[in-house]
Design an enzyme around this catalytic site. Structure first.
Site, PDB file in Angstrom:
ATOM      1  N   GLY A  92      -4.401  50.169  63.515  1.00 52.37           N
ATOM      2  CA  GLY A  92      -3.129  50.740  63.089  1.00 52.37           C
ATOM      3  C   GLY A  92      -2.328  51.242  64.271  1.00 52.37           C
ATOM      4  O   GLY A  92      -2.326  50.641  65.349  1.00 52.37           O
ATOM      5  N   SER A 118       1.373  23.504  86.096  1.00 55.58           N
ATOM      6  CA  SER A 118       0.555  22.454  85.492  1.00 55.58           C
ATOM      7  C   SER A 118       0.685  21.141  86.258  1.00 55.58           C
ATOM      8  O   SER A 118      -0.262  20.364  86.350  1.00 55.58           O
ATOM      9  CB  SER A 118       0.972  22.239  84.028  1.00 55.58           C
ATOM     10  OG  SER A 118       0.768  23.416  83.274  1.00 55.58           O
ATOM     11  N   THR A 142      -4.079  35.240  92.850  1.00 57.29           N
ATOM     12  CA  THR A 142      -4.749  36.493  92.520  1.00 57.29           C
ATOM     13  C   THR A 142      -5.796  36.826  93.571  1.00 57.29           C
ATOM     14  O   THR A 142      -6.550  35.952  94.010  1.00 57.29           O
ATOM     15  CB  THR A 142      -5.406  36.399  91.131  1.00 57.29           C
ATOM     16  OG1 THR A 142      -4.386  36.186  90.151  1.00 57.29           O
ATOM     17  CG2 THR A 142      -6.157  37.678  90.789  1.00 57.29           C
ATOM     18  N   ARG A 154     -12.649  55.815  61.003  1.00 60.72           N
ATOM     19  CA  ARG A 154     -11.323  56.164  60.474  1.00 60.72           C
ATOM     20  C   ARG A 154     -11.382  56.314  58.955  1.00 60.72           C
ATOM     21  O   ARG A 154     -11.806  55.410  58.238  1.00 60.72           O
ATOM     22  CB  ARG A 154     -10.320  55.068  60.858  1.00 60.72           C
ATOM     23  CG  ARG A 154      -8.930  55.210  60.265  1.00 60.72           C
ATOM     24  CD  ARG A 154      -8.200  56.410  60.794  1.00 60.72           C
ATOM     25  NE  ARG A 154      -6.796  56.368  60.443  1.00 60.72           N
ATOM     26  CZ  ARG A 154      -5.951  57.394  60.575  1.00 60.72           C
ATOM     27  NH1 ARG A 154      -6.392  58.547  61.068  1.00 60.72           N
ATOM     28  NH2 ARG A 154      -4.687  57.263  60.243  1.00 60.72           N
ATOM     29  N   GLU A 172      -5.996  28.210  83.965  1.00 59.93           N
ATOM     30  CA  GLU A 172      -6.966  27.104  83.899  1.00 59.93           C
ATOM     31  C   GLU A 172      -6.468  25.970  82.992  1.00 59.93           C
ATOM     32  O   GLU A 172      -7.256  25.277  82.356  1.00 59.93           O
ATOM     33  CB  GLU A 172      -8.341  27.591  83.419  1.00 59.93           C
ATOM     34  CG  GLU A 172      -9.012  28.583  84.326  1.00 59.93           C
ATOM     35  CD  GLU A 172      -9.365  28.023  85.696  1.00 59.93           C
ATOM     36  OE1 GLU A 172      -9.253  26.797  85.873  1.00 59.93           O
ATOM     37  OE2 GLU A 172      -9.749  28.806  86.572  1.00 59.93           O
TER      38      GLU A 172
END
Length: 386
Positions: free
Chosen positions: A342, A129, A155, A271, A366
């Site tokens: 779940g 930062s 990256t 489900r 960011e």
């Protein structure tokens, strides 16, 4: 929704269809394997113009605005956030606004076609930062500079066609630690690190599809012509245009949350427990209602911010607000999605856990949530002493 014109709706629907048909199947296969985004997917994105949304038409881009950029980003993130992040490697990457006309004419058309994508090397082990704490040095040497030092969180360093590097070219004057930083644009061979630069991937809990590197520069040579803008002014270049970057991150977070909601609705309808679908139970229904409401609130705020950016209005405070709100929201919503699934949600058999892992990162990159709060409070109350 007054923000969504017919043209924007078509862009949104095209991106949604592309994500369902092309991105999601690849993500479901490769994310559990920590595999890289395949070139054929990148080529299909390039055909749609996704790497040139923000690039002016005179350089081969679409010449559109932040709004369209974020519409596409949100839809791509519903499939895989890494793919939504990849388009930022062509769309006027940080610093591109300060390129010379010669640099823009040379690089932007290739970026718009997706043939020339970049990686941004700014952060360091002790400079996250606080970018004014950058210690990586660029020492003058004849017609160029020699860069030495360590970088972190770069990256796509291996897969990129160029690196944008921020290094210190001079000591900062007292009380102005942000001065003395310069920005360099360096071409490289895709798939490798350039001579004088070594590195290794950083192990991550998510954000798969590409690798994030720790880099070490050892007398890495750059020419004076590789410098972007003026010497010593890189701090300003790196921090300008952050409104668009933060709207882009908000769109990624919103897309992740929407993906988790989509999957949760589908799972809740399928489900069955106690002889009926769990979507019949009020506890599940209320969770879904809250998830949908939080997503839409973030989306509408981001639409507002995008419109402000595209019309040239100041919105640094609002951009920080939407980045803060959307990223915090995304982690909550994706976590609730896991709860609705779940035990199945805690497996890699469902995409909701991928959305949850990636949503956690949106609160960090960011500008962390804490940095956004600092910006917002400074705008409302004036700068504090600490």
């Amino acid at each position: 929704m007054p923000y969504i014109t017919e043209e924007r709706r078509m862009i949104q629907e095209q991106a949604r269809e592309f994500t369902l048909n092309e991105v999601l199947p690849v993500a479901n296969k490769l994310d559990p394997e920590k595999g890289d985004i395949p070139m054929d997917l990148r080529d299909k994105m390039a055909e749609l113009g996704y790497f040139g949304i923000l690039i002016p038409e005179q350089y081969g881009g679409l010449g559109l605005g932040c709004f369209e950029y974020c519409l596409v980003t949100e839809e791509l993130s519903r499939g895989w956030m890494s793919v939504a992040s990849l388009i930022a490697r062509g769309n006027l990457l940080i610093g591109a606004q300060m390129m010379s006309e010669e640099q823009r004419a040379r690089y932007l058309p290739r970026m718009a076609k997706g043939e020339f994508l970049g990686a941004f090397s700014m952060s360091e082990p002790n400079a996250g930062s606080d970018i004014s704490n950058i210690s990586c040095r660029a020492r003058k040497d004849g017609t160029g500079y020699l860069i030495s030092g360590n970088k972190y969180w770069c990256t796509f360093a291996d897969g990129a066609d160029f690196l944008i590097i921020i290094a210190r070219t001079s000591d900062a004057p007292p009380g102005k630690r942000h001065m003395g930083l310069s920005m360099f644009f360096v071409e490289k061979k895709r798939g490798t690190l350039p001579k004088g630069c070594s590195g290794a991937p950083i192990p991550k809990i998510g954000y798969f599809g590409w690798k994030t590197y720790e880099l070490a520069f050892d007398n890495f040579r750059v020419e004076a012509s590789d410098m972007i803008g003026e010497e010593g002014h890189a701090f300003y270049y790196a921090t300008s245009g952050l409104e668009t970057a933060r709207a882009h991150t908000a769109a990624r977070a919103i897309g992740l949350a929407q993906g988790a909601l989509d999957d949760s609705i589908k799972y809740a309808n399928e489900r069955r427990q106690f002889e009926r679908p769990i979507s019949d139970f009020q506890a599940i229904r209320f969770k879904i209602a809250e998830m949908a409401t939080q997503i839409e609130a973030a989306r509408q705020l981001n639409y507002f911010v995008c419109e402000q950016i595209d019309t040239g209005q100041r919105c640094d405070k609002e951009a920080s607000m939407v980045k803060l709100f959307a990223s915090e929201m995304a982690e909550r919503v994706c976590s609730e999605g896991i709860q609705i699934h779940g035990g199945a949600g805690y497996t890699t058999l469902h995409a909701v856990e991928r959305h949850w892992r990636d949503a956690r990162l949106t609160k960090i990159f960011e500008g962390t949530s804490e940095i956004q709060k600092r910006i917002i409070s400074d705008r409302l109350l004036g700068r504090g002493r600490n």
